[in-house]
Design an enzyme around this catalytic site. Structure first.
Site, PDB file in Angstrom:
ATOM      1  CG  HIS A   1     -21.770  25.287   9.467  1.00 54.04           C
ATOM      2  ND1 HIS A   1     -21.653  25.198   7.868  1.00 54.04           N
ATOM      3  CD2 HIS A   1     -21.761  26.431   9.527  1.00 54.04           C
ATOM      4  CE1 HIS A   1     -21.777  26.648   7.362  1.00 54.04           C
ATOM      5  NE2 HIS A   1     -21.744  27.304   8.498  1.00 54.04           N
TER       6      HIS A   1
ATOM      7  NE  ARG B   1     -26.355  28.895   7.772  1.00 55.26           N
ATOM      8  CZ  ARG B   1     -25.713  29.382   8.356  1.00 55.26           C
ATOM      9  NH1 ARG B   1     -25.678  30.142   8.759  1.00 55.26           N
ATOM     10  NH2 ARG B   1     -24.205  28.913   8.107  1.00 55.26           N
TER      11      ARG B   1
ATOM     12  CE  LYS C   1     -47.478  32.620  -0.615  1.00 60.69           C
ATOM     13  NZ  LYS C   1     -47.091  32.262  -1.857  1.00 60.69           N
TER      14      LYS C   1
ATOM     15  NE  ARG D   1     -19.847  35.673   9.785  1.00 65.05           N
ATOM     16  CZ  ARG D   1     -19.832  36.752  10.006  1.00 65.05           C
ATOM     17  NH1 ARG D   1     -18.976  38.211   9.826  1.00 65.05           N
ATOM     18  NH2 ARG D   1     -21.013  36.411  10.545  1.00 65.05           N
ATOM     19  CB  THR D   2     -23.100  30.784   5.442  1.00 63.26           C
ATOM     20  OG1 THR D   2     -21.918  30.273   6.432  1.00 63.26           O
ATOM     21  CG2 THR D   2     -22.872  29.288   4.956  1.00 63.26           C
TER      22      THR D   2
END
Length: 305
Positions: free
Chosen positions: A129, A101, A80, A51-52
């Site tokens: 959030h 995120r 890496k 969703r986000t």
């Protein structure tokens, strides 16, 4: 240049303007179809998301902009060993705004300190959030008509639930809010949040049984028990079905109580509840697109004055 790392980065007056813009976008989408022509959003998602991430990408595309980015750390140079600081410095030369995120708390703050473009925290560990909080506030405002004077029950994983933590931080600024924290002992709300509520004399109560408080609630905010936050599978299995909202339990609630959920849902809301007019979680997800459209425009300085 402004970032959104915490829901408190916007004053309540700024939030009012943001929600007014989101409401106008919902009513008049064609007006904003080219608001971000020539602009690029980078979505840097070091953790899985549906969703986000997709709502951010949908928001930018609906505004006429374009999107670049990655959907997990394994497909980025983080695999890496590249640091968040270095990544955002590079991304700053590729895009005009970034949604990030990350599983580590504070990662978005680090990025904002090194970035040359606005950074939006799309979730950092179990901490914050903020764009989900904006979505939650817009949903409450639109469906309840106000952001004050109600009793809200927050149910499920209150220990690790970043959506819950962000929402509490945002709601304490509005008068007349009473919190009921519904969780097993192992997933209780963190002490630092309880201390904040005590400091501001905000009423709250901690309970275990959902049925005991359902009749009191104006809003019920359900959350899933998050498998990815547990250190062992046994604890997760023991707690994952601790709360299940059913049609029978909904009969205990007020006729105008709203049920919210940041999604994804697992077992905590029975699918039979979906047909109840008080079930608002899918509308909530749609509001997430409008509020992110308004946020992108605001942070890029493109919001109408």
């Amino acid at each position: 240049m402004k970032h959104l790392i915490s829901p408190l980065d916007f004053t309540t007056q700024e939030l009012d303007k943001l929600f007014e813009l989101a409401a106008d976008i919902e009513k008049n989408p064609a007006t904003y179809a080219h608001a971000c022509d020539g602009k690029i959003l980078a979505t840097c998602f070091y953790e899985p998301s549906t969703r986000t991430r997709l709502s951010f990408e949908s928001a930018m595309i609906r505004l006429g902009g374009q999107v670049i980015g990655f959907s997990d750390a394994g497909s980025s140079s983080a695999s890496k060993g590249e640091s968040v600081s270095d990544t955002i410095r590079v991304i700053s030369g590729y895009a005009d705004i970034c949604a990030m995120r990350h599983p580590k708390e504070g990662a978005a703050t680090v990025a904002s300190e090194k970035s040359l473009i606005p950074v939006i925290n799309a979730g950092d560990g179990g901490h914050q959030h903020p764009t989900q909080t904006l979505t939650d506030l817009l949903t409450i405002k639109n469906l309840k008509g106000r952001l004050d004077n109600f009793t809200i029950g927050l149910c499920g994983d209150l220990k690790f639930g970043r959506t819950v933590h962000s929402l509490i931080h945002a709601l304490v600024r509005y008068p007349g809010i009473r919190f009921l924290f519904i969780s097993p002992e192992e997933l209780r709300i963190p002490d630092y949040i309880i201390e904040e509520l005590k400091e501001h004399n905000i009423p709250y109560e901690e309970v275990i049984r959902l049925e005991d408080v359902l009749p009191e609630l104006d809003l019920l905010y359900m959350t899933r028990v998050q498998r990815e936050r547990f250190f062992n599978e046994e604890d997760y299995v023991r707690l994952k079905d601790f709360y299940i909202l059913t049609k029978a339990k909904m009969e205990l609630a007020k006729d105008d109580m709203l049920v919210l959920h940041p999604l994804p849902r697992v077992n905590e809301i029975d699918v039979e509840v979906d047909d109840d007019p008080r079930a608002s979680y899918f509308r909530q997800a749609q509001y997430g697109v409008y509020v992110r459209m308004a946020l992108i425009m605001t942070l890029l300085g493109l919001a109408p004055q």
